[in-house]
Write an enzyme that holds these catalytic residues in place. Structure first.
Site, PDB file in Angstrom:
ATOM      1  N   GLU A 225       6.198  18.822 -16.746  1.00 22.19           N
ATOM      2  CA  GLU A 225       5.523  17.553 -17.025  1.00 22.19           C
ATOM      3  C   GLU A 225       4.174  17.395 -16.322  1.00 22.19           C
ATOM      4  O   GLU A 225       3.875  16.345 -15.762  1.00 22.19           O
ATOM      5  CB  GLU A 225       6.461  16.412 -16.616  1.00 22.19           C
ATOM      6  CG  GLU A 225       6.782  16.319 -15.115  1.00 22.19           C
ATOM      7  CD  GLU A 225       7.952  17.153 -14.627  1.00 22.19           C
ATOM      8  OE1 GLU A 225       8.415  16.912 -13.511  1.00 22.19           O
ATOM      9  OE2 GLU A 225       8.414  18.065 -15.355  1.00 22.19           O
TER      10      GLU A 225
ATOM     11  N   GLU B 105       9.731  15.546 -21.429  1.00 22.22           N
ATOM     12  CA  GLU B 105       8.463  15.657 -20.688  1.00 22.22           C
ATOM     13  C   GLU B 105       7.652  14.364 -20.780  1.00 22.22           C
ATOM     14  O   GLU B 105       7.009  13.963 -19.816  1.00 22.22           O
ATOM     15  CB  GLU B 105       7.649  16.860 -21.185  1.00 22.22           C
ATOM     16  CG  GLU B 105       8.380  18.202 -21.121  1.00 22.22           C
ATOM     17  CD  GLU B 105       9.079  18.502 -19.792  1.00 22.22           C
ATOM     18  OE1 GLU B 105       8.602  18.041 -18.744  1.00 22.22           O
ATOM     19  OE2 GLU B 105      10.113  19.192 -19.803  1.00 22.22           O
TER      20      GLU B 105
ATOM     21  N   GLU C  17      15.037  13.456 -12.332  1.00 18.75           N
ATOM     22  CA  GLU C  17      15.631  14.059 -13.525  1.00 18.75           C
ATOM     23  C   GLU C  17      16.696  13.206 -14.206  1.00 18.75           C
ATOM     24  O   GLU C  17      16.758  13.149 -15.431  1.00 18.75           O
ATOM     25  CB  GLU C  17      16.176  15.452 -13.197  1.00 18.75           C
ATOM     26  CG  GLU C  17      15.077  16.447 -12.803  1.00 18.75           C
ATOM     27  CD  GLU C  17      13.993  16.643 -13.869  1.00 18.75           C
ATOM     28  OE1 GLU C  17      14.187  16.228 -15.029  1.00 18.75           O
ATOM     29  OE2 GLU C  17      12.949  17.224 -13.535  1.00 18.75           O
TER      30      GLU C  17
ATOM     31  N   TYR D 219      20.106  16.598 -13.327  1.00 16.29           N
ATOM     32  CA  TYR D 219      19.880  16.071 -14.673  1.00 16.29           C
ATOM     33  C   TYR D 219      21.127  15.365 -15.202  1.00 16.29           C
ATOM     34  O   TYR D 219      21.085  14.193 -15.591  1.00 16.29           O
ATOM     35  CB  TYR D 219      19.535  17.211 -15.646  1.00 16.29           C
ATOM     36  CG  TYR D 219      18.264  17.970 -15.346  1.00 16.29           C
ATOM     37  CD1 TYR D 219      17.133  17.808 -16.145  1.00 16.29           C
ATOM     38  CD2 TYR D 219      18.187  18.872 -14.287  1.00 16.29           C
ATOM     39  CE1 TYR D 219      15.965  18.514 -15.908  1.00 16.29           C
ATOM     40  CE2 TYR D 219      17.020  19.588 -14.029  1.00 16.29           C
ATOM     41  CZ  TYR D 219      15.913  19.401 -14.844  1.00 16.29           C
ATOM     42  OH  TYR D 219      14.760  20.100 -14.595  1.00 16.29           O
TER      43      TYR D 219
END
Length: 610
Positions: A271, A296, A318, A383
């Site tokens: 990103e 992103e 995340e 994540y």
């Protein structure tokens, strides 16, 4: 803000803070080095300030000055992954609130881990060399001496001299170009980044690049061989940006460009502000592309605008980004798709926990990184365990609209700063002050500081997953005489995300008999599927069934692209089969073309280096 200490950085964080970087680079493709000069504008945070420490790794330091006066410097002992502290002594004393400009002339090493230098034959065009950087998490120190910690944010300006047939881009707004006055065969590109950001988001790419406009604030960049395909694939970018803005607030970075890298890029995407880096493995015309780009784009808020204070709090970057990415899918597609993605994410979390071991502290949502290399701690845990916690809280607090309201408010409150888990949690309790009794019943210790799978499994809507589960079970239960009942029609009614789920489910079962796998190839033509997410799972199923013909295909996929999500499991799968020697031999042959971080991680997986 709590006093900062970052286990992954040597730099003085309580004494001073970098406010601006001015970078001058000369890109030397012959020697594989950047010749650099950086001026750091540093704000002093204490009285009697006369020295500071910066992060550096494998840099040659030529000279250092402070406000134009020569300053003494020394490089400390080299740590195995943190590099060497650069200790600078000022020729004067400063007081709290004053600023000093520290200027450093230096050169990077050809083995700098932030940089990958590609030969012309490793590019699509085969004519020109190519350079790209990947600083996250702690590699910026190999290309700039700096306070290499996400707790410090600064603006930057840069000038980059490159051979004139090449184009340079950075994670910033383009600010013009001019012939290099000191060398007519070169050109200088200028960049400015007016929004304060952490060092890990500094990024550079140099190559034979072209671009196409894909929206009012977006262009896609790549070698000319990919550029039209990429422009077509990324045509929904502006719609996604607008959707994200409706969820999270205004996009503050001005431009949102995309760069499609050569295949050795180690991640799905990165990103970098104003210029997202993406793997070419998403160009196989599939819906997983939308997930990568949405992810992103979401980082423009969670990660880039609100940043984890240290890498121990990486889940704040995340987990929230996956949450917003799936909210974008909900807005643009359906709530069913968001639920389905939640199911797939839970499976990826199970796979990471299995790989690390359920008692490994690196599977904690908030791990301790004292003397731990951040690259080795990287997995789907922040994540997907992060997302599962946020989804669990969403259910407790009153649904997606209610909880997205909190996430947006959290972003606006901590924008332009950095945040710890404790601060996030305190704000959660403040925002939902009328529901504190429910929040108090959450097993916070189980979620945050306990290894393994989370204490609660979210109940996702399985309507999109049921067909995948049913087909998977048919194959698992099939006897040899049942194989004739499978036809092409089985998979024709599944979409791309469902096919990915089908092969992911098979990977969670005991290995299929070779007869079954061969039949699956015969009726579904799996070997001709281009979608990388399906292909890498299918090839693992084949290797597990000991299908010898699949081994070269698996190793080919592991080496002709370098995305770690695919490369590492493919190598591991072959290594853990009776063909392990093939994995080692192939890795050794291709090691030189892999990204340095990928090479290090695969070598560990294959137990090649200590």
């Amino acid at each position: 803000m709590a006093p900062v200490s970052d286990p992954s950085s040597f730099s003085s964080l309580s004494k001073c803070a970098t406010k601006h970087l001015n970078l001058i680079y000369h890109v030397d493709f012959d020697r594989h080095v950047l010749k650099g000069k950086v001026a750091l504008t540093v704000e002093v945070l204490e009285d009697k300030f006369a020295s500071l420490t910066l992060d550096s790794k494998d840099l040659k330091i030529f000279k250092v000055s402070a406000n134009g006066q020569a300053a003494q410097f020394a490089l400390g002992n080299k740590h195995k992954f943190k590099g060497s502290p650069l200790e600078i002594t000022l020729p004067f004393e400063l007081s709290r609130g004053q600023h000093v400009i520290v200027e450093i002339e230096y050169e990077t090493s050809p083995s700098a881990t932030a940089l990958q230098w590609l030969t012309p034959k490793q590019t699509a065009g085969k004519k020109h060399p190519y350079l790209f950087s990947q600083c996250q998490a702690i590699h910026c120190r190999t290309m700039v001496p700096c306070q290499d910690t996400p707790s410090v944010k600064h603006t930057y300006y840069a000038q980059v001299s490159v051979p004139r047939e090449l184009v340079a881009l950075m994670s910033a707004l383009r600010d013009g170009q001019e012939p290099d006055p000191s060398d007519s065969s070169r050109v200088i590109y200028r960049f400015r980044q007016p929004v304060p950001m952490p060092s890990y988001l500094i990024a550079i790419v140099v190559g034979a690049l072209e671009s196409r406009e894909i929206g009012p604030r977006s262009r896609v960049w790549s070698e000319k061989e990919y550029v039209d395909e990429a422009a077509f694939e990324f045509s929904e970018t502006e719609t996604m940006l607008k959707t994200a803005e409706s969820l999270a607030g205004p996009y503050v970075w001005g431009q949102y460009d995309l760069l499609v890298l050569p295949p050795s890029f180690p991640y799905g995407g990165m990103e970098n502000p104003c210029l997202t880096f993406v793997t070419p493995t998403v160009l196989a015309g599939d819906r997983s592309l939308a997930g990568v780009i949405a992810h992103e784009i979401a980082h423009s808020w969670t990660g880039n605008l609100v940043t984890n204070r240290t890498w121990e709090h990486f889940w704040l970057n995340e987990g929230h980004t996956v949450y917003i990415e799936r909210m974008i899918a909900r807005c643009m597609e359906s709530e069913q798709l968001r639920q389905f993605k939640g199911i797939g994410g839970w499976k990826e979390l199970q796979e990471s926990v299995k790989q690390y071991g359920a008692n490994n502290v690196l599977t904690n949502l908030v791990p301790s990184l004292h003397e731990v290399d951040v690259d080795e701690a990287f997995s789907s845990v922040p994540y997907e365990k992060g997302f599962a916690l946020l989804y669990h809280l969403e259910e407790l607090m009153g649904g997606p609209e209610v909880f997205m309201g909190f996430v947006k408010s959290y972003i606006q409150l901590f924008a332009y700063g950095s945040v710890t888990t404790e601060e996030w949690k305190n704000y959660l309790f403040t925002y939902f002050k009328d529901k504190v009794d429910i929040l108090n019943k959450v097993d916070w210790n189980g979620w945050m500081h306990t290894p393994g799978m989370p204490p609660v499994k979210p109940q996702y809507d399985t309507s999109m997953a049921d067909a995948c589960t049913a087909l998977c079970q048919r194959w698992v239960k099939a006897k040899d005489e049942d194989l004739a009942s499978f036809t092409e029609a089985d998979v024709k009614k599944l979409n791309s995300p469902q096919l990915i789920e089908f092969v992911a489910l098979l990977l969670q079962e005991a290995p299929l008999p070779l007869s079954h796998v061969k039949k699956m190839q015969e009726v579904y033509q799996m070997n001709s599927v281009k979608n990388a997410e399906i292909r890498f799972r299918w090839l693992r199923i084949c290797v597990r069934a000991q299908w010898e013909e699949a081994v070269p295909l698996a190793l080919k996929m592991a080496t002709e692209q370098g995305r770690m999500k695919f490369t590492r499991p493919l190598f591991r799968e072959v290594y853990n089969s009776k063909f392990s020697d093939e994995a080692v031999k192939t890795f050794k042959e291709h090691r030189g073309t892999l990204h340095p971080v990928t090479a290090m991680m695969v070598a560990k997986d294959l137990k090649i280096d200590g």
